[in-house]
Structure formats: C-alpha cells, structure tokens
Design a protein around this motif. Structure first.
Motif, PDB file in Angstrom:
ATOM      1  N   TYR A  40      37.549  48.907  42.773  1.00 35.47           N
ATOM      2  CA  TYR A  40      38.273  48.989  44.039  1.00 35.47           C
ATOM      3  C   TYR A  40      37.534  49.899  45.017  1.00 35.47           C
ATOM      4  N   LEU A  41      37.060  51.058  44.525  1.00 36.94           N
ATOM      5  CA  LEU A  41      36.338  51.983  45.396  1.00 36.94           C
ATOM      6  C   LEU A  41      35.072  51.353  45.957  1.00 36.94           C
ATOM      7  N   LEU A  42      34.439  50.499  45.165  1.00 34.94           N
ATOM      8  CA  LEU A  42      33.197  49.862  45.574  1.00 34.94           C
ATOM      9  C   LEU A  42      33.425  48.510  46.256  1.00 34.94           C
ATOM     10  N   CYS A  43      34.701  48.209  46.561  1.00 36.34           N
ATOM     11  CA  CYS A  43      35.084  46.952  47.222  1.00 36.34           C
ATOM     12  C   CYS A  43      34.680  45.739  46.390  1.00 36.34           C
ATOM     13  N   ARG A  44      34.792  45.859  45.085  1.00 33.23           N
ATOM     14  CA  ARG A  44      34.429  44.773  44.181  1.00 33.23           C
ATOM     15  C   ARG A  44      35.644  44.094  43.566  1.00 33.23           C
ATOM     16  N   ASP A  45      36.845  44.536  43.879  1.00 33.59           N
ATOM     17  CA  ASP A  45      38.034  43.954  43.274  1.00 33.59           C
ATOM     18  C   ASP A  45      38.207  42.483  43.653  1.00 33.59           C
ATOM     19  N   ASN A  46      37.902  42.096  44.887  1.00 31.16           N
ATOM     20  CA  ASN A  46      37.997  40.688  45.280  1.00 31.16           C
ATOM     21  C   ASN A  46      36.957  39.843  44.552  1.00 31.16           C
ATOM     22  N   HIS A  51      36.112  35.713  40.269  1.00 34.20           N
ATOM     23  CA  HIS A  51      35.454  35.288  39.040  1.00 34.20           C
ATOM     24  C   HIS A  51      36.404  35.286  37.844  1.00 34.20           C
ATOM     25  N   GLY A  52      37.688  35.293  38.129  1.00 35.03           N
ATOM     26  CA  GLY A  52      38.688  35.143  37.075  1.00 35.03           C
ATOM     27  C   GLY A  52      39.011  36.400  36.296  1.00 35.03           C
TER      28      GLY A  52
END
Length: 58
Positions: A40-46, A51-52
């Motif tokens: 989330y901090l690295l904006c990778r949650d989306n 990718h499931g």
C-alpha cells in the motif's frame, strides 16, 4: 512520526518531500505504525489486486 521511526525531523521531512527514501526497515516500521501493508505504501495494492492477490481490508 519521526519520533516513532527514531529518526530526526529533518530526515523524515526528506521522506515526505521525496528527497530521501526510507530503508526497508524504515518501510516496515512505517507500515506497522500506520497499520497498512508495504505494498500500500508503495502504491502496489492495485497491482496485486489486478493479479488476483487479495487481502483482508478492515
């Protein structure tokens, strides 16, 4: 936040402005303090969701 990370306010302000980046250990501390994932901090949650990879949200 700087106190919780055991760093100086100037150093923390550099994180906020983008002039410096926290270490991996610093990212872990920040995510623990804010109760969010490092993704989330690295904006990778989306990206993970696309990718499931799902996780519980409270």
């Amino acid at each position: 936040m700087a106190d919780s990370l055991q760093t100086g306010i100037r150093n923390y302000r550099k994180y906020e402005s983008g002039d410096a980046k926290p270490t991996i250990e610093g990212l872990v501390k920040i995510s623990d303090i804010l109760d969010v994932s490092i993704d989330y901090l690295l904006c990778r949650d989306n990206w993970l969701k696309a990718h499931g990879v799902f996780f519980d949200e409270f």
